[in-house]
Design a protein around this motif. Structure first.
Motif, PDB file in Angstrom:
ATOM      1  N   GLY A 105     -17.711  28.849 -14.839  1.00 40.30           N
ATOM      2  CA  GLY A 105     -17.576  27.392 -14.801  1.00 40.30           C
ATOM      3  C   GLY A 105     -16.121  26.966 -14.741  1.00 40.30           C
ATOM      4  O   GLY A 105     -15.652  26.150 -15.534  1.00 40.30           O
ATOM      5  N   ALA A 106     -15.387  27.537 -13.765  1.00 41.45           N
ATOM      6  CA  ALA A 106     -13.927  27.331 -13.727  1.00 41.45           C
ATOM      7  C   ALA A 106     -13.485  26.313 -12.683  1.00 41.45           C
ATOM      8  O   ALA A 106     -12.291  26.070 -12.528  1.00 41.45           O
ATOM      9  CB  ALA A 106     -13.231  28.666 -13.462  1.00 41.45           C
ATOM     10  N   SER A 107     -14.418  25.708 -11.957  1.00 43.31           N
ATOM     11  CA  SER A 107     -13.997  24.824 -10.856  1.00 43.31           C
ATOM     12  C   SER A 107     -13.659  23.418 -11.325  1.00 43.31           C
ATOM     13  O   SER A 107     -12.996  22.668 -10.612  1.00 43.31           O
ATOM     14  CB  SER A 107     -15.092  24.761  -9.786  1.00 43.31           C
ATOM     15  N   ARG A 108     -14.144  23.050 -12.504  1.00 40.94           N
ATOM     16  CA  ARG A 108     -13.895  21.695 -13.013  1.00 40.94           C
ATOM     17  C   ARG A 108     -13.744  21.750 -14.533  1.00 40.94           C
ATOM     18  O   ARG A 108     -14.071  22.747 -15.170  1.00 40.94           O
ATOM     19  CB  ARG A 108     -15.071  20.764 -12.664  1.00 40.94           C
ATOM     20  N   GLY A 109     -13.253  20.644 -15.101  1.00 42.72           N
ATOM     21  CA  GLY A 109     -13.282  20.440 -16.550  1.00 42.72           C
ATOM     22  C   GLY A 109     -12.504  21.480 -17.343  1.00 42.72           C
ATOM     23  O   GLY A 109     -11.425  21.936 -16.945  1.00 42.72           O
ATOM     24  N   ILE A 110     -13.085  21.859 -18.472  1.00 39.80           N
ATOM     25  CA  ILE A 110     -12.397  22.748 -19.419  1.00 39.80           C
ATOM     26  C   ILE A 110     -12.160  24.124 -18.792  1.00 39.80           C
ATOM     27  O   ILE A 110     -11.081  24.714 -18.950  1.00 39.80           O
ATOM     28  CB  ILE A 110     -13.229  22.855 -20.724  1.00 39.80           C
ATOM     29  N   GLY A 111     -13.153  24.640 -18.062  1.00 37.10           N
ATOM     30  CA  GLY A 111     -13.002  25.956 -17.428  1.00 37.10           C
ATOM     31  C   GLY A 111     -11.841  25.981 -16.462  1.00 37.10           C
ATOM     32  O   GLY A 111     -11.081  26.960 -16.404  1.00 37.10           O
ATOM     33  N   ARG A 112     -11.684  24.898 -15.690  1.00 33.57           N
ATOM     34  CA  ARG A 112     -10.571  24.843 -14.732  1.00 33.57           C
ATOM     35  C   ARG A 112      -9.232  24.816 -15.464  1.00 33.57           C
ATOM     36  O   ARG A 112      -8.267  25.484 -15.059  1.00 33.57           O
ATOM     37  CB  ARG A 112     -10.688  23.620 -13.818  1.00 33.57           C
ATOM     38  N   ASP A 119     -24.266  31.727 -10.093  1.00 31.19           N
ATOM     39  CA  ASP A 119     -25.083  30.728 -10.780  1.00 31.19           C
ATOM     40  C   ASP A 119     -25.610  31.298 -12.098  1.00 31.19           C
ATOM     41  O   ASP A 119     -26.273  32.342 -12.101  1.00 31.19           O
ATOM     42  CB  ASP A 119     -26.249  30.351  -9.846  1.00 31.19           C
ATOM     43  N   ILE A 120     -25.327  30.599 -13.186  1.00 31.11           N
ATOM     44  CA  ILE A 120     -25.751  31.137 -14.495  1.00 31.11           C
ATOM     45  C   ILE A 120     -27.271  31.164 -14.649  1.00 31.11           C
ATOM     46  O   ILE A 120     -27.774  31.776 -15.583  1.00 31.11           O
ATOM     47  CB  ILE A 120     -25.115  30.367 -15.687  1.00 31.11           C
ATOM     48  N   PHE A 121     -27.984  30.504 -13.741  1.00 34.10           N
ATOM     49  CA  PHE A 121     -29.452  30.531 -13.822  1.00 34.10           C
ATOM     50  C   PHE A 121     -30.062  31.560 -12.865  1.00 34.10           C
ATOM     51  O   PHE A 121     -31.276  31.622 -12.712  1.00 34.10           O
ATOM     52  CB  PHE A 121     -30.024  29.136 -13.533  1.00 34.10           C
ATOM     53  N   LEU A 179     -15.073  16.445 -28.608  1.00 37.80           N
ATOM     54  CA  LEU A 179     -15.313  15.517 -27.502  1.00 37.80           C
ATOM     55  C   LEU A 179     -14.120  15.559 -26.534  1.00 37.80           C
ATOM     56  O   LEU A 179     -12.986  15.277 -26.921  1.00 37.80           O
ATOM     57  CB  LEU A 179     -15.490  14.103 -28.061  1.00 37.80           C
ATOM     58  N   THR A 180     -14.409  15.945 -25.302  1.00 38.17           N
ATOM     59  CA  THR A 180     -13.352  16.199 -24.322  1.00 38.17           C
ATOM     60  C   THR A 180     -13.649  15.419 -23.051  1.00 38.17           C
ATOM     61  O   THR A 180     -14.796  15.408 -22.584  1.00 38.17           O
ATOM     62  CB  THR A 180     -13.293  17.720 -24.007  1.00 38.17           C
ATOM     63  N   GLU A 181     -12.626  14.798 -22.505  1.00 31.03           N
ATOM     64  CA  GLU A 181     -12.816  13.897 -21.364  1.00 31.03           C
ATOM     65  C   GLU A 181     -12.989  14.685 -20.068  1.00 31.03           C
ATOM     66  O   GLU A 181     -12.020  14.992 -19.375  1.00 31.03           O
ATOM     67  CB  GLU A 181     -11.617  12.946 -21.259  1.00 31.03           C
TER      68      GLU A 181
HETATM   69  N1  LIG Z   1     -16.677  17.997 -22.479  1.00 32.38           N
HETATM   70  C1  LIG Z   1     -16.942  18.043 -23.777  1.00 32.38           C
HETATM   71  O1  LIG Z   1     -16.851  17.038 -24.519  1.00 32.38           O
HETATM   72  C2  LIG Z   1     -17.339  19.344 -24.413  1.00 32.38           C
HETATM   73  C3  LIG Z   1     -17.453  19.385 -25.804  1.00 32.38           C
HETATM   74  C4  LIG Z   1     -17.811  20.570 -26.403  1.00 32.38           C
HETATM   75  C5  LIG Z   1     -18.020  21.711 -25.656  1.00 32.38           C
HETATM   76  N2  LIG Z   1     -17.910  21.641 -24.301  1.00 32.38           N
HETATM   77  C6  LIG Z   1     -18.188  22.858 -23.551  1.00 32.38           C
HETATM   78  O2  LIG Z   1     -17.154  23.126 -22.626  1.00 32.38           O
HETATM   79  C7  LIG Z   1     -17.688  23.833 -21.499  1.00 32.38           C
HETATM   80  C8  LIG Z   1     -17.246  23.154 -20.218  1.00 32.38           C
HETATM   81  O3  LIG Z   1     -17.716  21.816 -20.235  1.00 32.38           O
HETATM   82  P1  LIG Z   1     -17.052  20.698 -19.301  1.00 32.38           P
HETATM   83  O4  LIG Z   1     -17.196  19.426 -20.030  1.00 32.38           O
HETATM   84  O5  LIG Z   1     -15.714  21.148 -18.864  1.00 32.38           O
HETATM   85  O6  LIG Z   1     -18.091  20.703 -18.056  1.00 32.38           O
HETATM   86  P2  LIG Z   1     -17.901  20.176 -16.557  1.00 32.38           P
HETATM   87  O7  LIG Z   1     -16.673  19.357 -16.417  1.00 32.38           O
HETATM   88  O8  LIG Z   1     -19.214  19.569 -16.218  1.00 32.38           O
HETATM   89  O9  LIG Z   1     -17.685  21.537 -15.702  1.00 32.38           O
HETATM   90  C9  LIG Z   1     -18.753  22.392 -15.552  1.00 32.38           C
HETATM   91  C10 LIG Z   1     -18.315  23.657 -14.829  1.00 32.38           C
HETATM   92  O10 LIG Z   1     -19.420  24.571 -14.889  1.00 32.38           O
HETATM   93  C11 LIG Z   1     -19.799  24.929 -13.562  1.00 32.38           C
HETATM   94  N3  LIG Z   1     -21.243  25.063 -13.464  1.00 32.38           N
HETATM   95  C12 LIG Z   1     -22.176  24.110 -13.577  1.00 32.38           C
HETATM   96  N4  LIG Z   1     -23.394  24.626 -13.391  1.00 32.38           N
HETATM   97  C13 LIG Z   1     -23.210  25.948 -13.136  1.00 32.38           C
HETATM   98  C14 LIG Z   1     -24.099  27.007 -12.845  1.00 32.38           C
HETATM   99  N5  LIG Z   1     -25.409  26.825 -12.770  1.00 32.38           N
HETATM  100  N6  LIG Z   1     -23.573  28.237 -12.636  1.00 32.38           N
HETATM  101  C15 LIG Z   1     -22.229  28.445 -12.687  1.00 32.38           C
HETATM  102  N7  LIG Z   1     -21.353  27.463 -12.955  1.00 32.38           N
HETATM  103  C16 LIG Z   1     -21.841  26.230 -13.189  1.00 32.38           C
HETATM  104  C17 LIG Z   1     -19.315  23.799 -12.681  1.00 32.38           C
HETATM  105  O11 LIG Z   1     -19.190  24.312 -11.354  1.00 32.38           O
HETATM  106  P3  LIG Z   1     -19.534  23.430 -10.016  1.00 32.38           P
HETATM  107  O12 LIG Z   1     -18.295  22.665  -9.739  1.00 32.38           O
HETATM  108  O13 LIG Z   1     -19.870  24.423  -8.994  1.00 32.38           O
HETATM  109  O14 LIG Z   1     -20.677  22.547 -10.405  1.00 32.38           O
HETATM  110  C18 LIG Z   1     -18.002  23.446 -13.360  1.00 32.38           C
HETATM  111  O15 LIG Z   1     -16.988  24.344 -12.971  1.00 32.38           O
HETATM  112  C19 LIG Z   1     -19.207  23.870 -21.704  1.00 32.38           C
HETATM  113  O16 LIG Z   1     -19.584  25.108 -22.262  1.00 32.38           O
HETATM  114  C20 LIG Z   1     -19.453  22.755 -22.698  1.00 32.38           C
HETATM  115  O17 LIG Z   1     -20.598  22.954 -23.488  1.00 32.38           O
HETATM  116  C21 LIG Z   1     -17.568  20.493 -23.655  1.00 32.38           C
END
Ligand SMILES: NC(=O)c1ccc[n+]([C@@H]2O[C@H](COP(=O)([O-])OP(=O)(O)OC[C@H]3O[C@@H](n4cnc5c(N)ncnc54)[C@H](OP(=O)(O)O)[C@@H]3O)[C@@H](O)[C@H]2O)c1
Length: 282
Positions: free
Chosen positions: A18-25, A83-85, A216-218
């Motif tokens: 999950g590195a293309s967006r958000g926290i992973g990126r 895909d994680i699924f 909580l992360t934006e």
């Molecule tokens: N944001 C918060 O407030 C928050 C708080 C606590 C914990 N977290 C945790 O932080 C982690 C990242 O969250 P985020 O908020 O950064 O999420 P996000 O911005 O929605 O990013 C999701 C990432 O996961 C990838 N992804 C989605 N579905 C996938 C799949 N089926 N197989 C492989 N990759 C997939 C997406 O890739 P595509 O671009 O290809 O869709 C994208 O790179 C998660 O584990 C979440 O539970 C987040």
């Protein structure tokens, strides 16, 4: 101007799901800025492009050109659909490491998740299975595959991105919270197995495993819930935070980065709270 980081992870390889967006990126950017090669996974081809082209160019520009340093030749940044699924998520990742990254991995960060919340009284077995698959089974299978193929190196790092929801329960997020709690538990067992006490895993002795529980992360995952939900999250989480603002992906990524360095070699089997004090552990 972003910080100029020491290239202490040069020649190392990180897999970040999950590195293309958000926290992973943000984690991918952070580790790459320390010289680490990145195999970042995502669900589709737009994500591959965002990593192989978008992130790679950003690292060249902001990390190296802006500081008049040459980008090291060894530093690769690649996106991969895994895909994680899907049943073959783990083998797709391991094959790519064997084919394009010298058959090694030094850091595995599990950031992709099934965000399905799990509302009590409204779930069917398919939803429950889906959540267990994305948040528990697939991370387990990825580590299994990397161990079985002996791709992990000595002193590797495993980090599971958890959520403060595992400790701040809500009836509308039963499955999400359960998956995150399980991820924290996996890290404790991986820590015990991979540290060097068990001969079966001697090839990766010194490896640490920790969970980082994000507050909580934006990110799009939160913002796309809509303004009412975002306000509800703020009202719930800000009062318990010591620093009452939204976390940014970089806030979490920098904590993950701390655990990836040599200085963190003695931290294993822990849950580190990256939440501005939203959850106080210890
Ligand atoms: N944001 C918060 O407030 C928050 C708080 C606590 C914990 N977290 C945790 O932080 C982690 C990242 O969250 P985020 O908020 O950064 O999420 P996000 O911005 O929605 O990013 C999701 C990432 O996961 C990838 N992804 C989605 N579905 C996938 C799949 N089926 N197989 C492989 N990759 C997939 C997406 O890739 P595509 O671009 O290809 O869709 C994208 O790179 C998660 O584990 C979440 O539970 C987040």
């Amino acid at each position: 101007m972003p910080p100029v980081r020491e290239l202490d992870l040069l020649h190392k390889v990180a897999v970040i799901s999950g590195a293309s967006r958000g926290i992973g990126r943000a984690i991918a950017y952070h580790l790459a800025s320390r010289g680490c090669s990145i195999l970042g996974t995502c669900s589709g081809h737009a994500g591959v492009d965002a990593l192989s082209t978008g992130l790679s160019e950003e690292v060249s520009r902001r990390v190296f050109a802006a500081t008049a340093r040459e980008r090291p030749e060894s530093l690769q940044i690649k996106g991969l659909v895994a895909d994680i699924f899907s049943d073959d998520c783990a083998s797709v990742i391991a094959d790519e490491l064997s084919n394009a990254f010298n058959g090694r991995v030094d850091i595995f960060v599990n950031s992709a998740c099934d965000p399905m919340p799990g509302v009590i009284g409204a779930m069917g077995p398919d939803e429950v299975r889906h959540s267990l698959l994305g948040n528990i089974q697939t991370p387990v299978m990825i580590v299994e595959e990397l161990v079985r193929r002996r791709l992990f190196q000595p002193d590797s790092r495993i980090i599971y991105v958890s959520s403060i929801r595992s400790r701040q329960p809500w009836s509308d997020q039963l499955m999400y919270a359960a998956g995150k709690s399980a991820g924290e538990s996996l890290c404790r067992t991986w820590a015990q197995a991979f540290g060097g006490k068990d001969d079966r895993y001697a090839f990766m002795a010194g490896t640490t495993a920790n969970a980082v529980t994000a507050g909580l992360t934006e990110t799009e995952a939160v913002v796309n819930c809509g303004p009412e939900a975002v306000q509800r999250f703020q009202d719930e989480f800000f009062p318990s935070q010591s620093i009452p603002r939204f976390g940014q992906p970089e806030d979490v990524a920098d904590v993950v980065g701390l655990l990836c360095g040599h200085d963190a070699r003695w931290i294993t089997g822990c849950v580190v709270s990256a939440s501005g004090g939203g959850i106080k552990i210890g």
